[in-house]
Design an enzyme around this catalytic site. Structure first.
Site, PDB file in Angstrom:
ATOM      1  N   ARG A  89       0.965  -1.160  -0.137  1.00  0.00           N
ATOM      2  CA  ARG A  89       0.090   0.187   0.046  1.00  0.00           C
ATOM      3  C   ARG A  89       0.785   1.392  -0.075  1.00  0.00           C
ATOM      4  O   ARG A  89       1.945   1.303   0.535  1.00  0.00           O
ATOM      5  CB  ARG A  89      -0.885   0.003   1.309  1.00  0.00           C
ATOM      6  CG  ARG A  89      -2.082  -0.955   1.050  1.00  0.00           C
ATOM      7  CD  ARG A  89      -3.052  -0.679   2.577  1.00  0.00           C
ATOM      8  NE  ARG A  89      -2.327  -1.056   3.799  1.00  0.00           N
ATOM      9  CZ  ARG A  89      -1.763  -0.384   4.777  1.00  0.00           C
ATOM     10  NH1 ARG A  89      -1.793   0.825   4.410  1.00  0.00           N
ATOM     11  NH2 ARG A  89      -1.209  -1.056   5.530  1.00  0.00           N
ATOM     12  N   TYR A 238      -1.438  -3.539  -6.883  1.00  0.00           N
ATOM     13  CA  TYR A 238      -1.294  -4.317  -5.718  1.00  0.00           C
ATOM     14  C   TYR A 238      -2.174  -3.930  -4.508  1.00  0.00           C
ATOM     15  O   TYR A 238      -2.540  -3.120  -4.140  1.00  0.00           O
ATOM     16  CB  TYR A 238       0.217  -3.731  -5.079  1.00  0.00           C
ATOM     17  CG  TYR A 238       0.711  -5.002  -3.872  1.00  0.00           C
ATOM     18  CD1 TYR A 238       1.311  -5.798  -4.372  1.00  0.00           C
ATOM     19  CD2 TYR A 238       0.180  -4.664  -2.588  1.00  0.00           C
ATOM     20  CE1 TYR A 238       1.697  -6.597  -3.403  1.00  0.00           C
ATOM     21  CE2 TYR A 238       0.614  -5.633  -1.658  1.00  0.00           C
ATOM     22  CZ  TYR A 238       1.231  -6.695  -1.930  1.00  0.00           C
ATOM     23  OH  TYR A 238       1.540  -7.560  -1.202  1.00  0.00           O
ATOM     24  N   LYS A 247      -9.589  -2.452   1.580  1.00  0.00           N
ATOM     25  CA  LYS A 247      -9.455  -1.177   2.510  1.00  0.00           C
ATOM     26  C   LYS A 247     -10.082  -0.011   2.140  1.00  0.00           C
ATOM     27  O   LYS A 247     -10.700   0.722   2.824  1.00  0.00           O
ATOM     28  CB  LYS A 247      -7.782  -0.999   2.554  1.00  0.00           C
ATOM     29  CG  LYS A 247      -7.188  -1.963   3.275  1.00  0.00           C
ATOM     30  CD  LYS A 247      -7.434  -2.467   4.416  1.00  0.00           C
ATOM     31  CE  LYS A 247      -6.969  -3.802   5.220  1.00  0.00           C
ATOM     32  NZ  LYS A 247      -5.614  -3.967   5.121  1.00  0.00           N
ATOM     33  N   HIS A 267     -10.659  -2.415  11.468  1.00  0.00           N
ATOM     34  CA  HIS A 267      -9.645  -3.418  10.948  1.00  0.00           C
ATOM     35  C   HIS A 267      -9.421  -4.553  11.803  1.00  0.00           C
ATOM     36  O   HIS A 267      -8.591  -4.412  12.659  1.00  0.00           O
ATOM     37  CB  HIS A 267      -8.350  -2.421  10.625  1.00  0.00           C
ATOM     38  CG  HIS A 267      -7.178  -3.124   9.817  1.00  0.00           C
ATOM     39  ND1 HIS A 267      -5.703  -2.545  10.085  1.00  0.00           N
ATOM     40  CD2 HIS A 267      -7.213  -4.140   8.987  1.00  0.00           C
ATOM     41  CE1 HIS A 267      -5.096  -3.383   9.339  1.00  0.00           C
ATOM     42  NE2 HIS A 267      -5.912  -4.292   8.604  1.00  0.00           N
ATOM     43  N   SER A 289      -1.480  -3.520  10.332  1.00  0.00           N
ATOM     44  CA  SER A 289      -1.165  -4.267   9.177  1.00  0.00           C
ATOM     45  C   SER A 289       0.135  -5.150   9.863  1.00  0.00           C
ATOM     46  O   SER A 289       1.268  -4.655  10.353  1.00  0.00           O
ATOM     47  CB  SER A 289      -1.014  -3.553   7.791  1.00  0.00           C
ATOM     48  OG  SER A 289      -1.949  -2.775   7.696  1.00  0.00           O
ATOM     49  N   CYS A 291       0.631  -7.323  12.111  1.00  0.00           N
ATOM     50  CA  CYS A 291       0.906  -7.493  13.461  1.00  0.00           C
ATOM     51  C   CYS A 291      -0.015  -8.800  13.893  1.00  0.00           C
ATOM     52  O   CYS A 291       0.034  -8.831  15.266  1.00  0.00           O
ATOM     53  CB  CYS A 291       0.514  -6.350  14.043  1.00  0.00           C
ATOM     54  SG  CYS A 291       1.838  -4.963  13.611  1.00  0.00           S
ATOM     55  N   ASP A 314      -9.239  -9.594   8.676  1.00  0.00           N
ATOM     56  CA  ASP A 314      -8.911  -8.546   8.462  1.00  0.00           C
ATOM     57  C   ASP A 314      -9.772  -7.302   8.676  1.00  0.00           C
ATOM     58  O   ASP A 314      -9.553  -6.209   9.222  1.00  0.00           O
ATOM     59  CB  ASP A 314      -8.304  -8.449   7.238  1.00  0.00           C
ATOM     60  CG  ASP A 314      -7.626  -7.121   6.767  1.00  0.00           C
ATOM     61  OD1 ASP A 314      -6.475  -7.082   7.366  1.00  0.00           O
ATOM     62  OD2 ASP A 314      -7.525  -6.361   5.907  1.00  0.00           O
ATOM     63  N   ARG A 409       2.303 -12.026  -0.307  1.00  0.00           N
ATOM     64  CA  ARG A 409       0.885 -12.343   0.129  1.00  0.00           C
ATOM     65  C   ARG A 409       0.436 -13.710  -0.665  1.00  0.00           C
ATOM     66  O   ARG A 409       0.869 -14.019  -1.600  1.00  0.00           O
ATOM     67  CB  ARG A 409       0.124 -11.326  -0.014  1.00  0.00           C
ATOM     68  CG  ARG A 409       0.446  -9.958   0.603  1.00  0.00           C
ATOM     69  CD  ARG A 409      -0.398  -9.500   1.547  1.00  0.00           C
ATOM     70  NE  ARG A 409      -0.006  -8.592   2.551  1.00  0.00           N
ATOM     71  CZ  ARG A 409      -0.460  -8.370   3.897  1.00  0.00           C
ATOM     72  NH1 ARG A 409      -1.473  -8.591   4.234  1.00  0.00           N
ATOM     73  NH2 ARG A 409       0.094  -7.284   4.537  1.00  0.00           N
TER      74      ARG A 409
HETATM   75  P1  GTP Z   1      -2.328  -7.855   7.352  1.00  0.00           P
HETATM   76  O1  GTP Z   1      -2.816  -8.881   6.577  1.00  0.00           O
HETATM   77  O2  GTP Z   1      -1.237  -6.942   6.902  1.00  0.00           O
HETATM   78  O3  GTP Z   1      -3.525  -6.883   8.021  1.00  0.00           O
HETATM   79  O4  GTP Z   1      -1.604  -8.371   8.464  1.00  0.00           O
HETATM   80  P2  GTP Z   1      -1.958  -9.389   9.879  1.00  0.00           P
HETATM   81  O5  GTP Z   1      -2.416  -8.453  11.073  1.00  0.00           O
HETATM   82  O6  GTP Z   1      -2.926 -10.450   9.479  1.00  0.00           O
HETATM   83  O7  GTP Z   1      -0.673 -10.077  10.200  1.00  0.00           O
HETATM   84  P3  GTP Z   1      -0.316 -11.576  10.092  1.00  0.00           P
HETATM   85  O8  GTP Z   1      -1.091 -12.477  10.967  1.00  0.00           O
HETATM   86  O9  GTP Z   1      -0.285 -11.911   8.712  1.00  0.00           O
HETATM   87  O10 GTP Z   1       1.196 -11.674  10.898  1.00  0.00           O
HETATM   88  C1  GTP Z   1       2.319 -10.858  10.238  1.00  0.00           C
HETATM   89  C2  GTP Z   1       3.508 -11.366  10.632  1.00  0.00           C
HETATM   90  O11 GTP Z   1       3.602 -11.404  12.276  1.00  0.00           O
HETATM   91  C3  GTP Z   1       3.654 -12.909  10.089  1.00  0.00           C
HETATM   92  O12 GTP Z   1       5.209 -12.828   9.708  1.00  0.00           O
HETATM   93  C4  GTP Z   1       3.447 -13.710  11.452  1.00  0.00           C
HETATM   94  O13 GTP Z   1       4.335 -14.806  11.303  1.00  0.00           O
HETATM   95  C5  GTP Z   1       3.971 -12.829  12.473  1.00  0.00           C
HETATM   96  N1  GTP Z   1       3.096 -13.170  13.826  1.00  0.00           N
HETATM   97  C6  GTP Z   1       1.862 -13.419  13.699  1.00  0.00           C
HETATM   98  N2  GTP Z   1       1.534 -13.730  15.053  1.00  0.00           N
HETATM   99  C7  GTP Z   1       2.703 -13.840  15.890  1.00  0.00           C
HETATM  100  C8  GTP Z   1       2.698 -14.112  17.193  1.00  0.00           C
HETATM  101  O14 GTP Z   1       2.180 -14.484  17.956  1.00  0.00           O
HETATM  102  N3  GTP Z   1       4.122 -14.027  17.431  1.00  0.00           N
HETATM  103  C9  GTP Z   1       5.332 -13.583  16.684  1.00  0.00           C
HETATM  104  N4  GTP Z   1       6.549 -13.664  17.060  1.00  0.00           N
HETATM  105  N5  GTP Z   1       5.100 -13.385  15.403  1.00  0.00           N
HETATM  106  C10 GTP Z   1       3.642 -13.361  14.951  1.00  0.00           C
HETATM  107  C1  SPV Z   2      -3.162  -4.593   5.306  1.00  0.00           C
HETATM  108  O1  SPV Z   2      -1.759  -3.972   4.791  1.00  0.00           O
HETATM  109  O2  SPV Z   2      -3.537  -4.361   6.285  1.00  0.00           O
HETATM  110  C2  SPV Z   2      -3.392  -5.718   4.250  1.00  0.00           C
HETATM  111  C3  SPV Z   2      -2.918  -5.718   3.042  1.00  0.00           C
HETATM  112  O3  SPV Z   2      -4.565  -6.322   5.052  1.00  0.00           O
HETATM  113  S1  SPV Z   2      -3.688  -4.841   1.694  1.00  0.00           S
HETATM  114  O4  SPV Z   2      -4.829  -5.503   1.085  1.00  0.00           O
HETATM  115  O5  SPV Z   2      -2.525  -4.174   0.956  1.00  0.00           O
HETATM  116  O6  SPV Z   2      -3.851  -3.469   2.555  1.00  0.00           O
HETATM  117 MN    MN Z   3      -4.780  -5.550   6.970  1.00  0.00          MN
END
Ligand code: GTP
Ligand code: SPV
Ligand code: MN
Length: 628
Positions: A89, A238, A247, A267, A289, A291, A314, A409
């Site tokens: 983004r 993207y 979003k 979110h 994002s 996290c 999400d 992704r």
């Molecule tokens: P968006 O799709 O961008 O909104 O991200 P999200 O909030 O869905 O994050 P996601 O669950 O994809 O995790 C992002 C990164 O954090 C990944 O590389 C995970 O492996 C890592 N991660 C997720 N949960 C944990 C956790 O409990 N501990 C640690 N150390 N890393 C984590």
């Molecule tokens: C985020 O960045 O929070 C996402 C990926 O879930 S995107 O669709 O690029 O916003």
């Molecule tokens: Mn997201």
């Protein structure tokens, strides 16, 4: 006059339809398509039906253009590698368009750059569009994508129509939304969210493509017009810049609609959790994002007897039902999840979801036709070679560069998730018992705490901070303010957003969900995560559930209610290496600084738009910290 005639001539003949029928479109959709085509001048128009046959066609088109390649190790899985200039983004080029700037950006402090949304005037938008869109689809197909956010026909759902010149976007929208023919009859001749998208590369090309991925990074803009429910996006193919249902619609426009109609567009992931006694509750959680939303939403719990089911990973739309209970739906139909870090060890549910019908973007490829990214080292056969996302054929870890882009992704159908909740498409939504806020806080912030009440909870959301990630264009790992994990996604003035959140409590006679803050990312003095995370996070959810049931397992601290010693279930964890003291320690100096940083942020960014209740909540936090 000759020029005008020529262009008129062109317009009359420009509506060449290569797929579907214009006559199937009701007047309003037809008008939108006509206007878009007149502006963008595509070679032909394809009206999407969402069918299997159409998907095959799109895949063929993309394969011939060299935009995607198959991943023969799995069923119907595809890999795209983007132009390295178009990988995330672009927050600095994302705008909300309102007549009054104040409707978009809070008052803030004179001379300080506002970081809570970018504003653009309607005049500037007009100018930006006229500089970019005329003829921008020249030589390309304009796809017309009717889609529903939320189950088709549900009273909580909303419909959009996106026109785009990217087949990648169409194939992804087919996964991420309910897309195609069945949406149009439901829409009838009602209004819909108008979404105009172009990658901004008319043919013939003015410069060669990189990775056969059309885009125009230097001229990218992503704009939203709440007044007319329109989204206009140019230059990027993207994710969040181009899949406009996500979003742009479900959060930015969604939050403005939600405010008007008295609900919340957030979110947030939504998960169902059943404890060993068989009691089931639903939890929503907002983390910025990258996290941990997807991972928490699909977690494999380490505590015996617990079951997690996924509603969404999400976005949550939350409304009160007729009994005043806050219920959530997931407006999406798929997961656009971060690839790196996902493995059979950390997230086996996601791994099992993505093995068919999935589009991967910017991951690495193995010589046996599979995928690879950071975190899959132990699960990848030794005898294969790895091609990095940038195309290095014999990538190895020693080169020091990641194999997959950190924001690479997977785009995969939610229905394939082995633990998808039986009610994930319920048109009523699921009742929410707890709301979690969280982020990446290497220092000072405990594993979990509970807000004292709703108002304090709104402060906790407003005060969220987190380390930056690769999901947007930010460089380095700074701690950034990210209130409600919505900083990049607010569709209107954040001060008014806080007022709206505060008002929710008064809109129901039922009790509101309890609010918590969690932090899986605290680090020790060697820079390692203290808490094991992932499936072990169920231990925190277990404590939260007990608080939801009213168990007396909390004690007051300056920042909120902490688990009473011994109340967090650590059975089966190696407590000889787990520093529980450090996990919950509240360093006074840290919190003094934190309070100052939040006060400064509110002062500089929100100013007089900050609701008094929030100012009062912060004052109380400051007092409690003083007494620590
Ligand atoms: P968006 O799709 O961008 O909104 O991200 P999200 O909030 O869905 O994050 P996601 O669950 O994809 O995790 C992002 C990164 O954090 C990944 O590389 C995970 O492996 C890592 N991660 C997720 N949960 C944990 C956790 O409990 N501990 C640690 N150390 N890393 C984590
Ligand atoms: C985020 O960045 O929070 C996402 C990926 O879930 S995107 O669709 O690029 O916003
Ligand atoms: Mn997201």
């Amino acid at each position: 006059a000759e020029e005008a005639k020529k262009s008129l001539h062109y317009e009359e003949h420009s509506l060449k339809v290569s797929y579907g029928k214009l006559s199937n479109l009701k007047a309003k959709v037809r008008t939108f398509v006509d206007e878009s085509a007149r502006l963008c001048r595509p070679a032909n128009i394809h009206i999407c039906d969402g069918s299997e046959r159409e998907l095959r066609h799109l895949i063929n088109v993309m394969q011939q253009a060299g935009m995607i390649e198959p991943l023969p190790k799995y069923h119907n899985c595809w890999l795209t590698r983007t132009d390295p200039g178009d990988v995330a983004r672009v927050e600095s080029r994302t705008f909300i368009v309102t007549k009054e700037k104040r409707d978009t950006v809070p008052a803030g402090k004179e001379g300080v750059k506002g970081t809570l949304a970018n504003w653009m005037s309607p005049e500037d938008l007009k100018e930006a569009v006229s500089q970019r869109f005329p003829g921008c689809m020249s030589g390309r197909t304009m796809y017309v994508v009717p889609y529903s956010m939320g189950p088709v026909g549900s009273p909580l759902s909303k419909i959009g129509v996106q026109v785009t010149d990217s087949p990648y976007v169409v194939a992804s929208m087919r996964i991420m939304t309910r897309m195609g023919g069945q949406v149009l009859p439901t829409l009838g001749d009602e209004d819909f969210v108008k979404c105009l998208h172009s990658v901004g590369c008319p043919l013939p090309l003015k410069r060669p493509l990189v990775n056969n991925w059309p885009c125009d990074p230097t001229r990218t803009i992503v704009t939203h017009i709440p007044e007319t429910n329109e989204i206009i996006s140019f230059g990027s193919g993207y994710g969040g810049n181009s899949l406009l249902g996500k979003k742009c619609f479900a959060l930015r426009l969604g939050s403005t609609i939600a405010r008007r109609e008295g609900w919340l567009a957030e979110h947030m992931l939504i998960l169902g959790i059943t404890n060993p006694q068989g009691v089931k509750r639903y939890i929503a959680a907002a983390f910025p994002s990258a996290c941990g939303k997807t991972n928490l939403a699909m977690m494999t719990p380490s505590l015996p007897g617990y079951k997690i089911e996924c509603v969404g990973d999400d976005i949550a739309w939350m409304k009160f039902d007729e009994d005043g209970v806050l219920r959530a739906i997931n407006p999406e139909n798929g997961f656009f999840g971060v690839a790196p870090g996902t493995s059979m060890k950390t997230n086996p549910v996601a791994m099992n979801t993505v093995l068919s019908n999935t589009i991967f973007t910017n991951v690495a490829k193995t010589s046996d036709g599979g995928i690879f990214w950071e975190g899959l080292e132990k699960e990848t056969p030794n005898n294969v070679s790895i091609r990095s996302w940038l195309g290095d054929e014999n990538w190895s870890a020693e080169c020091g560069k990641p194999a997959a882009h950190p924001n690479s992704r997977f785009c995969t159908p939610a229905s394939q998730c082995p633990i998808i909740d039986p009610d994930w498409e319920s048109s009523k939504g699921v009742p929410i018992s707890a709301i979690l806020f969280g982020g990446r806080r290497p220092e000072g912030v405990p594993l979990v705490y509970e807000a004292f009440d709703w108002k304090h909870g709104v402060l906790v959301g407003a005060a969220m901070r987190s380390e930056t990630t690769a999901a947007a264009e930010h460089k380095g790992k700074a701690i950034m303010h990210d209130p409600f994990a919505m900083r990049p996604f607010f569709g209107y003035n954040f001060g008014q957003y806080l007022t709206h959140w505060l008002s929710m409590e008064g809109r129901t006679t039922s009790s509101m969900p309890k609010i918590f803050h969690v932090n899986w990312f605290r680090k020790d003095d060697k820079g390692r995560f203290i808490w094991p995370g992932f499936g072990e996070n169920v231990r925190v959810l277990d404590w939260i559930l007990r608080r939801v049931e009213g168990d007396d397992v909390a004690e007051e601290s300056a920042v909120g209610l902490l688990p009473r010693p011994g109340s967090l279930d650590l059975k089966g964890l190696d407590t000889s290496t787990l520093d529980t003291h450090e996990l919950f320690r509240l360093p006074k100096g840290f919190w003094e600084q934190e309070v100052r940083a939040i006060a400064k942020y509110f002062d500089e960014q929100v100013g007089e738009d900050l609701p008094n209740e929030i100012r009062e909540q912060l004052r109380r936090l400051e007092k409690r910290v003083e007494k620590m």
